[in-house]
Enzyme design. Structure first.
Site, PDB file in Angstrom:
ATOM      1  CB  SER A 541      33.664  10.333   9.081  1.00 20.38           C
ATOM      2  OG  SER A 541      32.895  10.237  10.242  1.00 20.38           O
ATOM      3  CG  ASP A 626      27.787   5.118   9.127  1.00 21.88           C
ATOM      4  OD1 ASP A 626      27.975   5.204  10.340  1.00 21.88           O
ATOM      5  OD2 ASP A 626      28.549   5.584   8.279  1.00 21.88           O
ATOM      6  CG  HIS A 661      31.406   5.344  10.188  1.00 23.33           C
ATOM      7  ND1 HIS A 661      30.660   6.407   9.710  1.00 23.33           N
ATOM      8  CD2 HIS A 661      32.589   5.874  10.584  1.00 23.33           C
ATOM      9  CE1 HIS A 661      31.375   7.522   9.833  1.00 23.33           C
ATOM     10  NE2 HIS A 661      32.546   7.218  10.355  1.00 23.33           N
TER      11      HIS A 661
END
Length: 689
Positions: A541, A626, A661
C-alpha cells in the site's frame, strides 16, 4: 531430436499517449487507458500477466505448496480467542479444524453455560470467492445483533439484523455502509455510517428504527467536507452515542444521550484546523486526548459533559516532549494510559483517587504491548497483549489492585520445532543523510554469523503516522529458519519516535521516508549483515509507494523487491477527486492543485520516475476490486517498467481477480499469497526446499 525449451515472453501492451497538463507542466501517460475497468483489453492484459507469472514461477510450484503446508502446520486449526465478558455474556471467536472462517458464539454468565452460536461464517461464506463478516453489535437487552457483510472486497458493507432468540434474520438490509453500527439503549434504534457511492468516503450518519425500511432511515449528520470521514460508536459507559469526524489533521465530536436517541445532537468542540482530539466518557466529564496549543505528542484534558467546549478543558496529563500519549482506557477505579517513549510501548496505570500509580514492567529491547478488549467498566482487571519478535503473542489479564498477572493464552506454534531461545532480536540504529538516527528492529536465528552472506528482508510502511511495532509472526519463521534476517525499518512517516517522527515524513518531507529506508539498507550492508546480492525489500500500500521509490532511487542495493497493492501513481491519483478516498489524503501527501506540492510529488512518484536503468527482480501484487489503491496503478507501473528497464531480471505481476486491498478472505487462502512471496525470495536465493 531435443526440442528447445519454449521461451516465455513477457506481456507487452499498446501505448495510447494521454497528455496530462497542470501548472504549465505536461506529463505524457502512455498507459492511462488501463483504468478502463470494463475494457476487455484491460482484463486481457491482466490475465496475460497472470499467465506469465504462472509460467515464470512454475518451477517454484512445489516450493510454494511446501511453504503453504509448512506454515499451516504451525497454526492451531481448532483455535479460539480468550473469552471476554460484556453485559452478562461471555463472547468467544473460534475456528474448527480444516475450516477457513471463524465461528462466533457466546455463553450466558459462566463459561460452563451452553454455547449459543451467533454466526458460523463457514456456512455463510459458501458460494462466495470472498466473504467478510464484521461489525457485530448486540442490543443492550441481548436479543438482537446487527452485523455486516462484504462479498466483493471493496469495503462496502450491507448491514443485517438477526434475532438471537429465534435465529431469524430480518428482511431489512442497509446497503453501502462502513459495516459498523451501534444500538441506542431503547433496543430499537441503530446508528450507522453510510458511504458515498463513488468516492467510498463515509460521509453520513443515519439512524434506523428496527422493523422499518432502510430507505426511511433518518439522516443524523452529514459530513460535507470532502477531506473528512465520519463514524459512530457508543461510549464505554453506555451513556452516549458518539459521532466522530476526522481528517488527517483535524477532528470533531458530537454526542447524543443513548437513552434518548431522538434527542438533541450536541457538539463537544467545533473543528479547528490542525487540532486533533478524541473523547472518552467518565462520570460527569469527557476525557480528551488532544494536540491543542502545540502539544505535538498530545496531552490529556477533561471537560464537563454539560459544557464540553475547549474553554472549559482542564489539564490532567501535560504534554511531554519525549513521550507520545497514544490512548486511554477508563475503568471505575483506574485510568490506564498507553504511551510511547524511545520507540517502546508503555502502559501506565493510575488510580483515580491518587493512591497508586505505576507502569507495567516489560523487559525487552524490542517488544509490542497494547491494551486489548476491555469492554467492562466495573472491573479491576486490565487485559493486554504482549509479544516480541521472538515471543509469541500472549493475552494477559492483569489485576490492577493486586498486580497479579494471569497469562490467559500464548499463541501456540505447532510442529514441535519452535523454541524462542533459538532466535535473537536486536534494535540497531542507522544514521540518515541529515544525521538523524533511524531505529531498526531485527530478528534472526541465534546461530547466524555476520559474514555478509545472510539474506535480509527489510520491511517498512512509513506513512499516516502508522507505527509497525516489532511483532511475532509464526509465518515469518519459514524465512528465519532458512537463514534470513528480518528487519523492520522504523522510518520517518510512522510515529515510532513520537508525533514529530510522523511530521518529518509527510507532505514536503515525504522523501525522508525513502532516504531513511535506503540509509537503513546501507547500514546493514556496511555492518556486514548482508551484501546487495542478498538484500531484499518489501512493503504494501503506502509501503508499496516506498518500494517504488527505492527501486528508482537505489536499485543497485537490492536483489529483489516485493511491492503489494502499491500506491505508485501519486500525482495522477491525487489530482483525481473521483477516486475513492483521494480528497481525504491531501493532509498526508499535499494537494497537487498547489504547484509546490505538485512538483514535489512528481519528483518522487514511482510511475513518473521510471527510467531506462537496471531494476532489481520484482514481484508486484494487486486486487482487481481494490478500493484503496486502484488496480491500474501497479498495472501501469509494471507496463512502464517492462518498456524502459534495461536488465533481464524478473518482473512478475499478479492480480487477484476476486479480491481487493486486503487480499484473500479465508485464513488459509491468505497464506498462499505469503507462500508465493516467500517462494519468490527463496528462489532468488537458490533455496529450493
Amino acid at each position: 531430436m531435443k526440442v528447445a525449451a519454449k521461451e516465455i515472453i513477457a506481456p507487452r501492451i499498446k501505448k495510447v499517449p494521454v497528455k496530462l497538463e497542470k501548472h504549465g507542466d505536461v506529463r505524457t501517460d502512455d498507459y492511462f487507458w488501463l483504468r478502463e475497468r470494463d475494457n476487455p483489453e484491460v482484463l486481457d492484459y491482466l490475465t496475460r500477466e497472470n499467465i506469465y507469472n504462472d509460467e515464470m514461477t512454475a518451477h517454484t510450484r512445489e516450493l510454494q505448496e511446501n511453504l503453504f503446508q509448512e506454515v499451516k502446520k504451525r497454526i492451531k486449526e481448532d483455535d479460539s480467542s480468550v473469552p471476554y465478558k460484556l453485559n452478562g455474556y461471555w463472547y468467544i471467536t473460534r475456528f474448527e479444524k480444516g475450516k477457513d472462517y471463524p465461528i462466533y458464539s457466546r455463553k450466558k454468565e459462566t463459561l460452563d453455560a451452553p454455547e449459543e452460536i451467533l454466526f458460523d461464517v463457514n456456512e455463510m461464506a459458501k458460494g462466495h470467492d470472498y466473504y467478510r463478516l464484521t461489525g457485530l453489535s448486540v442490543s443492550p437487552n441481548n436479543k438482537l445483533i446487527s452485523y455486516a457483510v462484504d462479498t466483493v472486497s471493496r469495503r462496502k458493507y450491507t448491514i443485517f439484523i438477526k434475532n438471537l432468540e429465534t435465529g431469524e434474520i430480518y428482511p431489512e438490509k442497509i446497503h453501502n455502509t462502513t459495516g459498523g453500527a451501534t444500538w441506542a439503549n431503547d433496543n430499537k434504534t441503530l446508528f450507522y455510517a453510510r458511504k458515498d457511492e463513488e468516492t467510498l468516503r463515509s460521509n453520513k450518519i443515519f439512524k434506523h428504527h428496527f422493523g422499518t425500511k432502510a430507505k426511511d432511515d433518518e439522516l443524523v449528520f452529514f459530513e460535507e467536507d470532502e477531506t473528512f470521514h465520519t463514524y459512530v460508536y457508543k461510549s464505554k459507559s453506555h451513556r452516549y452515542i458518539i459521532i466522530g469526524s476526522d481528517s488527517t489533521l483535524t477532528s470533531e465530536f458530537r454526542f447524543i444521550a443513548a437513552d434518548d436517541p431522538d434527542g438533541e445532537v450536541q457538539i463537544v468542540q467545533p473543528r479547528m484546523r490542525g487540532v486533533e482530539y478524541s473523547i472518552a466518557h467518565y462520570r460527569d466529564c469527557f476525557y480528551i486526548l488532544t494536540n491543542l496549543d502545540g502539544a505535538t505528542n498530545f496531552k490529556l484534558m477533561k471537560a464537563p459533559v454539560h459544557n464540553p467546549g475547549m474553554e472549559n478543558w482542564q489539564e490532567v496529563i501535560p504534554h511531554r516532549e519525549d513521550v507520545l500519549l497514544e490512548d486511554i482506557d477508563l475503568f471505575r477505579e483506574y485510568l490506564v494510559v498507553s504511551e510511547r517513549s524511545e520507540g517502546l510501548n508503555k502502559i501506565h496505570i493510575r488510580r483515580w483517587d491518587g493512591t497508586d500509580s505505576y507502569f507495567l514492567p516489560f523487559d525487552n529491547e524490542t517488544y509490542t504491548a497494547l491494551t486489548g478488549i476491555n469492554p467492562d467498566f466495573d472491573t479491576e482487571t486490565l487485559r493486554y497483549m504482549y509479544n516480541s519478535l521472538t515471543t509469541p503473542t500472549q493475552v494477559v489479564d492483569f489485576n490492577m489492585r493486586t498486580k497479579e498477572k494471569d497469562v490467559k493464552k500464548e499463541l501456540e506454534v505447532l510442529g514441535g520445532k519452535f523454541k524462542k531461545e533459538n532466535y535473537v532480536s536486536d534494535r540497531i540504529w542507522a544514521t540518515a543523510q541529515d544525521g538523524t538516527k533511524i531505529p531498526m528492529s531485527l530478528v534472526y536465528r541465534k546461530d547466524l554469523k555476520k559474514d555478509g552472506t545472510n539474506p535480509v528482508l527489510q520491511y517498512a510502511y512509513g506513512s499516516y503516522g502508522s507505527t509497525i511495532d516489532p511483532y511475532f509472526s509464526n509465518v515469518r519463521l519459514s524465512l528465519l529458519d532458512r537463514g534470513f534476517i528480518f528487519v523492520i525499518a522504523h522510518v520517518r512517516g510512522g510515529e515510532y519516535l513520537g508525533r514529530q517522527w510522523y511530521d518529518d515524513g509527510k507532505l514536503l518531507k515525504k522523501k525522508n521516508t525513502f532516504t531513511d529506508f535506503i540509509d537503513c539498507t546501507r547500514h546493514l550492508l556496511n555492518e556486514n549483515y548482508t551484501s546487495s546480492e542478498h538484500m531484499y525489500a518489501s512493503g504494501g500500500s503506502a509501503g508499496g509507494l516506498l518500494m517504488g521509490a527505492i527501486a528508482n532511487m537505489a536499485p543497485q542495493l537490492y536483489k529483489g523487491i516485493i511491492a503489494s497493492v502499491p500506491f505508485v501513481d501519486v500525482v495522477t491519483t491525487m489530482l483525481d477527486e473521483t477516486i475513492p478516498l483521494t480528497t481525504g489524503e491531501y493532509d498526508e501527501w499535499g494537494n497537487p492543485n498547489d504547484p509546490e506540492f505538485y512538483f514535489y510529488m512528481k519528483s518522487y512518484s514511482p510511475y513518473d520516475n521510471v527510467t531506462a536503468q537496471e531494476y532489481p527482480h520484482m514481484l508486484v501484487t494487486t486486487g482487481l476490486h481494490d478500493s484503496q489503491v486502484q488496480y491500474w496503478e501497479p498495472a501501469k507501473w509494471v507496463a512502464k517498467l517492462r518498456e524502459l528497464k534495461t536488465d533481464s531480471n524478473k518482473l512478475l505481476f499478479h492480480t487477484n481477480m476476486e479480491a481487493g486491498h486486503g487480499g484473500a478472505s479465508g485464513r488459509f487462502e491468505a497464506l498462499r499469497e505469503v507462500a508465493e512471496e516467500y517462494a519468490f525470495l527463496l528462489d532468488l536465493e537458490g533455496i529450493h526446499e
